[in-house]
Structure formats: C-alpha cells, structure tokens
Design a protein around this motif. Sequence first.
Motif, PDB file in Angstrom:
ATOM      1  N   MET A  21       0.832  -1.214   0.000  1.00 20.73           N
ATOM      2  CA  MET A  21       0.000   0.000   0.000  1.00 20.73           C
ATOM      3  C   MET A  21       0.865   1.263   0.000  1.00 20.73           C
ATOM      4  N   MET A  22       1.903   1.255   0.824  1.00 18.80           N
ATOM      5  CA  MET A  22       2.790   2.416   0.878  1.00 18.80           C
ATOM      6  C   MET A  22       3.507   2.624  -0.458  1.00 18.80           C
ATOM      7  N   ILE A  23       3.780   1.509  -1.143  1.00 21.44           N
ATOM      8  CA  ILE A  23       4.419   1.624  -2.459  1.00 21.44           C
ATOM      9  C   ILE A  23       3.471   2.304  -3.446  1.00 21.44           C
ATOM     10  N   ALA A  24       2.202   1.897  -3.404  1.00 20.04           N
ATOM     11  CA  ALA A  24       1.212   2.509  -4.304  1.00 20.04           C
ATOM     12  C   ALA A  24       1.046   3.991  -4.000  1.00 20.04           C
ATOM     13  N   LEU A  25       1.035   4.338  -2.712  1.00 16.25           N
ATOM     14  CA  LEU A  25       0.872   5.737  -2.330  1.00 16.25           C
ATOM     15  C   LEU A  25       2.097   6.561  -2.747  1.00 16.25           C
ATOM     16  N   SER A  26       3.272   5.987  -2.529  1.00 15.72           N
ATOM     17  CA  SER A  26       4.498   6.687  -2.949  1.00 15.72           C
ATOM     18  C   SER A  26       4.502   6.902  -4.456  1.00 15.72           C
ATOM     19  N   LEU A  27       3.986   5.919  -5.170  1.00 15.37           N
ATOM     20  CA  LEU A  27       3.930   6.018  -6.627  1.00 15.37           C
ATOM     21  C   LEU A  27       3.016   7.148  -7.073  1.00 15.37           C
ATOM     22  N   GLU A  28       1.900   7.336  -6.356  1.00 16.18           N
ATOM     23  CA  GLU A  28       0.982   8.432  -6.711  1.00 16.18           C
ATOM     24  C   GLU A  28       1.651   9.794  -6.538  1.00 16.18           C
ATOM     25  N   TYR A  29       2.337   9.979  -5.410  1.00 19.88           N
ATOM     26  CA  TYR A  29       3.033  11.256  -5.200  1.00 19.88           C
ATOM     27  C   TYR A  29       4.151  11.439  -6.229  1.00 19.88           C
ATOM     28  N   PHE A  30       4.784  10.343  -6.605  1.00 21.98           N
ATOM     29  CA  PHE A  30       5.844  10.433  -7.603  1.00 21.98           C
ATOM     30  C   PHE A  30       5.286  10.860  -8.960  1.00 21.98           C
ATOM     31  N   LYS A  31       4.106  10.320  -9.303  1.00 21.42           N
ATOM     32  CA  LYS A  31       3.518  10.606 -10.615  1.00 21.42           C
ATOM     33  C   LYS A  31       3.036  12.054 -10.739  1.00 21.42           C
ATOM     34  N   ILE A  32       2.648  12.670  -9.609  1.00 15.79           N
ATOM     35  CA  ILE A  32       2.129  14.047  -9.696  1.00 15.79           C
ATOM     36  C   ILE A  32       3.206  15.088  -9.410  1.00 15.79           C
ATOM     37  N   ARG A  33       4.460  14.649  -9.303  1.00 11.98           N
ATOM     38  CA  ARG A  33       5.504  15.590  -8.874  1.00 11.98           C
ATOM     39  C   ARG A  33       5.683  16.736  -9.868  1.00 11.98           C
ATOM     40  N   ARG A  34       5.390  16.496 -11.148  1.00 10.77           N
ATOM     41  CA  ARG A  34       5.542  17.548 -12.161  1.00 10.77           C
ATOM     42  C   ARG A  34       4.213  18.080 -12.670  1.00 10.77           C
ATOM     43  N   LYS A  35       3.141  17.697 -12.019  1.00  5.26           N
ATOM     44  CA  LYS A  35       1.812  18.150 -12.443  1.00  5.26           C
ATOM     45  C   LYS A  35       1.468  19.540 -11.907  1.00  5.26           C
ATOM     46  N   ARG A  36       2.237  20.008 -10.958  1.00 13.99           N
ATOM     47  CA  ARG A  36       2.025  21.330 -10.356  1.00 13.99           C
ATOM     48  C   ARG A  36       0.634  21.458  -9.747  1.00 13.99           C
ATOM     49  N   ILE A  37       0.130  20.334  -9.206  1.00 14.85           N
ATOM     50  CA  ILE A  37      -1.178  20.385  -8.553  1.00 14.85           C
ATOM     51  C   ILE A  37      -1.119  21.261  -7.309  1.00 14.85           C
ATOM     52  N   TRP A  38       0.023  21.211  -6.591  1.00 14.95           N
ATOM     53  CA  TRP A  38       0.184  22.049  -5.407  1.00 14.95           C
ATOM     54  C   TRP A  38       0.067  23.528  -5.792  1.00 14.95           C
ATOM     55  N   VAL A  39       0.656  23.905  -6.920  1.00 14.55           N
ATOM     56  CA  VAL A  39       0.615  25.300  -7.357  1.00 14.55           C
ATOM     57  C   VAL A  39      -0.819  25.710  -7.677  1.00 14.55           C
ATOM     58  N   MET A  40      -1.518  24.856  -8.440  1.00 13.08           N
ATOM     59  CA  MET A  40      -2.901  25.158  -8.801  1.00 13.08           C
ATOM     60  C   MET A  40      -3.768  25.284  -7.541  1.00 13.08           C
ATOM     61  N   LEU A  41      -3.585  24.343  -6.619  1.00  9.59           N
ATOM     62  CA  LEU A  41      -4.365  24.354  -5.384  1.00  9.59           C
ATOM     63  C   LEU A  41      -4.094  25.631  -4.583  1.00  9.59           C
ATOM     64  N   THR A  42      -2.834  26.010  -4.505  1.00  5.31           N
ATOM     65  CA  THR A  42      -2.471  27.215  -3.752  1.00  5.31           C
ATOM     66  C   THR A  42      -3.054  28.465  -4.384  1.00  5.31           C
ATOM     67  N   LEU A  43      -3.056  28.537  -5.713  1.00  6.25           N
ATOM     68  CA  LEU A  43      -3.604  29.711  -6.396  1.00  6.25           C
ATOM     69  C   LEU A  43      -5.106  29.824  -6.171  1.00  6.25           C
ATOM     70  N   PHE A  44      -5.817  28.685  -6.261  1.00  2.86           N
ATOM     71  CA  PHE A  44      -7.263  28.712  -6.008  1.00  2.86           C
ATOM     72  C   PHE A  44      -7.548  29.165  -4.578  1.00  2.86           C
TER      73      PHE A  44
ATOM     74  N   PRO B  13     -15.622  22.198  -3.943  1.00  2.00           N
ATOM     75  CA  PRO B  13     -16.084  21.207  -4.931  1.00  2.00           C
ATOM     76  C   PRO B  13     -15.326  21.311  -6.255  1.00  2.00           C
ATOM     77  N   ILE B  14     -15.054  22.540  -6.698  1.00  2.00           N
ATOM     78  CA  ILE B  14     -14.331  22.732  -7.963  1.00  2.00           C
ATOM     79  C   ILE B  14     -12.874  22.309  -7.812  1.00  2.00           C
ATOM     80  N   ILE B  15     -12.246  22.722  -6.714  1.00  2.00           N
ATOM     81  CA  ILE B  15     -10.849  22.332  -6.486  1.00  2.00           C
ATOM     82  C   ILE B  15     -10.723  20.812  -6.390  1.00  2.00           C
ATOM     83  N   SER B  16     -11.637  20.179  -5.665  1.00  2.00           N
ATOM     84  CA  SER B  16     -11.595  18.714  -5.519  1.00  2.00           C
ATOM     85  C   SER B  16     -11.738  18.027  -6.874  1.00  2.00           C
TER      86      SER B  16
END
Length: 250
Positions: A1-24, A65-68
């Motif tokens: 499970m931890m491997i799958a979770l680590s993989l998700e964070y690894f896959k979004i590392r260049r998606k800039r989701i944190w940036v989008m979330l912070t701007l909203f 709701p929109i951010i989610s």
Amino acid sequence: MMIALSLEYFKIRRKRIWVMLTLFLAAEMVWASMSMSISISRSAANASWEALIFSISSMNGLFLPIISAIVVSRICDMEHKGNTWKMLMTTNIGRNHVYAAKYICANSLILYGIMAQAVFIVGFGKSKGIGGSLPLSLLVQFTIGTMVTTFVIIALQQWLSLTVRNQAFSLCLGMLGGFIGTTSGLFPSGIRHLFVWSYYMDLSPVTYVYSSTSGSYLSGTLPAGLLMTSILLAAVFYFAGIIHTSKQEI
C-alpha cells in the motif's frame, strides 16, 4: 500500500497540482479578506471569530467542490491518457490498492488547503484585532467538518473520474457542486441535505440565524447525525467506486 501511495506522489511531482491548489486557495482568501474587511468597516459587531469561520465555510461551498474535481481529475486522468492500468495490473500492486492510494493522495492535498485556511483564519483575525481568546474548539470542528465533507465529494469525484475517460464530465460535476454549495443556504434543510456539496455549511460549527430585523452568528457543535451520514456516504461512494472500477475491462 505504501508503495502505491508513494507512486501516486511520484507521478504528480511535475503536475504542479500544489501550485494550482495554492492559487485557487489564494483567490478564496483574497475574496474572504475583502468581504470581511468591508463587513467590519460597516459594523464593528461583525469583527468576530464566528463571522470569520462562517464566511470561510460558505465560500468553501463554491471553491472546494471545484478544487476537488480538478485535483481528482488530474490524478486519475494519468491512467487514462497513459493507458497505464494494464501496466499496473502486471505488478503485484492490486487495483484496490491503486484506488485507495489515489483517494488518500487527493485527500491529503485538500487537507493541506484546509489547514492553510485555519492558519488564514487565525492570521486574519489577529491582524483585524478580533477580541476574545482564539476559538480552538471552533477551528478544530471547522477542520473536521470541512474534511469529512471533502471525503464524500472526493469519493464521488474519483468514482466518476476513473469510470468515465472524458474528464469533462467530472469537471462539470465539480462546477455543478460549486453552484449547489453556493446556493444551498436558500434551500430548506430537508432538500439541502440531499446534496453533499451543501455540507460545507451544514457541517460548520457556526451558523447565521436571520431574524425579522437583523441576523446573528451562533456557534455550537457539529451535528452528530449529519456527521455520521457524511462518513457513511463517503464509505458508500468509495466502495461503490472500487467495485465498479474493478469490474471494468482494461
């Protein structure tokens, strides 16, 4: 499970989701700051912690709701565009683990936003000189109520995002949820409780009570029945999504 979770964070590392979330969230905080500043300038009685928490809760009905929807869509769309489901199934990571990892990853991102809101409430309140002791109990309840509502909405959004390849449907549901969350205060409670997006206000520890001549903010505790209903709905949407997704052909 931890491997799958680590993989998700690894896959979004260049998606800039944190940036989008912070701007909203920054846009929401600017809006809240302007709204509260105008309200306080009109009446000193509005300079209260209860008014500030209620203001953020009501705006969450529009923004979260929109951010989610955007966050979940970005996380799930990777599997559709990359057609990586087949690749994942060749590993020893089960589809249920991948589903759970995406759910945890999306919720952790939104939790970051909710914690930022709590910090904003404290900072804005102190800068405006709001009197009285810091309402830790109200802040904790605000965080719990907002997070539980997000559990439900993300479970619903993830189910749709992984089931339907075209993410326009998922984003449309998020925008519809934002509209309902914004206008939910106009509905009777019996109708309002049918829409999960209205729970951002219903699971707030502060309510606004109208009277014939004026209104007032009332603080209390989270409604236990609605809180349990929300947790149950999150579980229903989550497991329904897992069952439906596991039966899909890949």
